[in-house]
Scaffold this motif. Structure first.
Motif, PDB file in Angstrom:
ATOM      1  N   ARG A  37       1.237   4.252  -2.886  1.00  0.00           N
ATOM      2  CA  ARG A  37       1.194   5.685  -2.582  1.00  0.00           C
ATOM      3  C   ARG A  37       2.433   6.402  -3.138  1.00  0.00           C
ATOM      4  NH1 ARG A  37      -0.624   6.677   3.620  1.00  0.00           N
ATOM      5  NH2 ARG A  37      -0.160   8.817   2.937  1.00  0.00           N
ATOM      6  N   ASP A  94       2.230   6.540  -7.050  1.00  0.00           N
ATOM      7  CA  ASP A  94       1.265   7.532  -7.545  1.00  0.00           C
ATOM      8  C   ASP A  94       1.906   8.910  -7.600  1.00  0.00           C
ATOM      9  OD1 ASP A  94      -0.667   5.640  -7.848  1.00  0.00           O
ATOM     10  OD2 ASP A  94      -1.744   6.120  -5.988  1.00  0.00           O
ATOM     11  N   HIS A 142       0.829  -1.203   0.000  1.00  0.00           N
ATOM     12  CA  HIS A 142       0.000   0.000   0.000  1.00  0.00           C
ATOM     13  C   HIS A 142       0.866   1.256   0.000  1.00  0.00           C
ATOM     14  CE1 HIS A 142       0.817  -0.972   4.201  1.00  0.00           C
ATOM     15  NE2 HIS A 142       0.512   0.257   4.547  1.00  0.00           N
ATOM     16  N   TRP A 143       2.016   1.195   0.683  1.00  0.00           N
ATOM     17  CA  TRP A 143       2.936   2.333   0.638  1.00  0.00           C
ATOM     18  C   TRP A 143       3.658   2.395  -0.707  1.00  0.00           C
ATOM     19  CZ3 TRP A 143       3.287   6.696   3.029  1.00  0.00           C
ATOM     20  CH2 TRP A 143       2.722   6.833   4.295  1.00  0.00           C
ATOM     21  N   THR A 200       6.072  12.376  -1.146  1.00  0.00           N
ATOM     22  CA  THR A 200       6.189  11.138  -0.387  1.00  0.00           C
ATOM     23  C   THR A 200       7.641  10.767  -0.271  1.00  0.00           C
ATOM     24  OG1 THR A 200       4.089  10.413  -1.294  1.00  0.00           O
ATOM     25  CG2 THR A 200       5.419   8.745  -0.210  1.00  0.00           C
TER      26      THR A 200
END
Length: 562
Positions: free
Chosen positions: A366, A369, A362-363, A391
């Motif tokens: 992120r 993206d 999931h990281w 990020t």
């Protein structure tokens, strides 16, 4: 036997006996009375530790704890790696508290993990402490450069070398870095074509980092430097093997096959570097200072020495070498130091960051993206793209609190860390512990530390301390850095991956910049996950690395046409 001969014989026996007695008393003082005196001094202050054992100290127990902890991987996967990596600290902390004495032979170390005390050691009272002497085998690997220098000589070398590691200079290397990363990723694409093929990323990252470090060190002399660092690679493998046998008395002096080969390589490396230094120096007048070309470490040191007209070699003109001069030997040792520290730090940072993102998809999503939004799906990130990422963008620096002790002239330099990379550095810092020595009797918090006492700062333990990081201290959560380093933990000194104060790692700019660029380009092209053969086994051999490697499976991303 006549009386005169007998008299001389008795005198010789008496002198020999006296010398033996003096030696015996010195041994007793050093290996028994002094340790007992030190234990008594600290016990009065409430500081205890495992009992000192004659000559060996706590080495036998440390070895036993280490062997047992490293005999099995961590299952199920967990980031609570302190019991495995610093098993002796984890074990004795439960018995004696965070501050205790531990004996490496007759050499005592006081463990210090409280952030307030760490601030004193690295910042507010740093003048009272110095870098401790590295083990000779470690020194053979890292060289006698900035990592181990002290006092005026250290300050002088740091000032000369510093321009090579300023961010504006390193950004000039981004196109070259990106080109090397692209080549690596193209090979990964070819390898991954058949299906679920595991790629051992730690080996690839070492080769990638080695290339970048070589260019940073040697610049226009890259090809010659690459050959020299190839020799140092061989020496590092031999020295690493010897380091595993460090507890065998006098092992490094034994004429074993590996030791003989290591000594030969050391001589060849020094001779090759001296030859290269002389060649660069002779051609210095032909080199132009191009603002669009990055400054390299070798060129900076040679220019500094030529500017003063004091370039000398200890082996050729020792009498003419002044204490403040830059010698051939100095330049050789700085090149060796930079190669060892730069390669190991950056490659391990890349390896653990890739493993963490593979563990936590999931990281990974992120981060990808944002990379795609800023850099696009196909374009190679530029130096401007790298600093726009959020990020993977630096927020605010903890080191603003210590700005007066830093030598960096670029204020933006202090903000070059990312959320993801910060969390990787927190959970898996390249250096898990560091040591300082008290130069004088000094007060450390409420404690009275005697001159010569070594202080062991367990960086890994500080980074995993629930009192500072909360109940999720052992979890991968880059969001904890969303409001900046100063607010990530309950104490601003709980995050020290590159050290603090004046001796902050000079190469952290290069490590973070290369890591950000590499991770961004990987995320552009691949999604990735852990290989089935992966075993989670963080281990220390000078720096933190995966004991059984880091096999990763990469899946090529097919982006829709814009």
């Amino acid at each position: 036997m006549d009386n005169q001969t007998l008299l001389w014989l008795l005198i010789r026996l008496a002198v020999t006996g006296f010398i033996c007695l003096v030696f015996f008393l010195k041994v007793v003082v050093a290996l028994w009375l002094r340790p007992r005196k030190i234990q008594h001094h600290f016990s009065k202050q409430g500081i205890r530790g495992p009992p000192y054992k004659f000559f060996v100290g706590n080495v036998t127990e440390i070895m036993g704890l280490t062997v047992r902890a490293s005999s099995h991987p961590i299952t199920p996967f967990s980031h609570n790696i302190l019991p495995r990596v610093l098993s002796f600290y984890h074990h004795w902390k439960k018995i004696y508290g965070a501050t205790f004495l531990v004996w490496f032979g007759s050499n005592v170390r006081l463990t210090v993990a409280e952030p307030d005390l760490i601030r004193e050691i690295f910042a507010s009272k740093s003048d009272f402490y110095e870098k401790s002497e590295a083990h000779p085998l470690m020194k053979q690997l890292e060289g006698d450069g900035l990592l181990s220098l002290k006092g005026e000589k250290w300050a002088r070398h740091r000032k000369i070398i510093n321009p090579a590691f300023r961010m504006e200079n390193l950004k000039l290397m981004v196109p070259v870095m990106a080109g090397r990363v692209s080549e690596m990723l193209e090979r990964w694409s070819e390898i991954s074509q058949p299906g679920d093929v595991e790629i051992e990323v730690s080996d690839w990252f070492q080769n990638l980092t080695e290339d970048v470090v070589t260019r940073t060190a040697f610049g226009s002399s890259y090809e010659d430097g690459k050959a020299i660092f190839g020799l140092q690679n061989q020496q590092m493998l031999l020295a690493s093997d010897a380091f595993r046998k460090v507890f065998i008395p006098c092992y490094r002096f034994l004429p074993t096959r590996s030791n003989l080969k290591s000594w030969k390589l050391d001589k060849e490396i020094k001779q090759s570097l001296i030859k290269l230094i002389d060649m660069r120096r002779d051609n210095l007048s032909q080199e132009t200072l191009d603002e669009n070309s990055p400054k390299d470490l070798l060129g900076l040191m040679i220019r500094a020495s030529v500017k003063e007209g004091r370039l000398s070699s200890h082996h050729r003109h020792p009498s003419k070498s002044l204490p403040t001069s830059i010698t051939h030997s100095d330049i050789v040792e700085e090149c060796k130091s930079f190669f060892f520290a730069g390669k190991q730090t950056t490659s391990n940072l890349l390896t653990w960051t890739t493993v963490l993102l593979a563990m936590h998809p999931h990281w990974q999503v992120r981060a990808r993206d944002e990379v795609l939004r800023v850099c696009g799906s196909r374009d190679v990130p530029t130096k401007d793209d790298v600093v726009k990422l959020k990020t993977v963008k630096p927020i605010i620096s903890l080191f603003l609190l210590e700005r007066r002790t830093r030598s960096y002239s670029d204020p933006d330099f202090e903000t070059q860390l990312s959320m993801v990379l910060n969390e990787s550095l927190r959970l898996y810092p390249p250096t898990v512990a560091t040591i300082r020595r008290a130069k004088v009797d000094v007060e450390l918090g409420a404690y009275k530390v005697t001159r010569g006492t070594e202080l062991l700062i367990p960086i890994l333990a500080v980074h995993h301390d629930k009192a500072a990081w909360g109940s999720d201290a052992h979890e991968f959560n880059p969001a904890r850095f969303a409001d900046g380093l100063a607010r990530a933990a309950k104490h601003p000194m709980a995050f020290v991956p590159f050290g603090l104060g004046v001796r902050t790692c000079i190469g952290q700019n290069l490590a973070v910049l290369q890591a950000k660029l590499t991770v961004a380009m990987i995320l552009q092209r691949f999604s990735f996950r852990l290989g089935s053969s992966y075993q989670h086994a963080p281990t220390v051999l000078m720096m933190l690395y995966p004991q059984h490697g880091a096999p990763i499976i990469f899946d090529r991303l097919d982006h829709d046409e814009d």
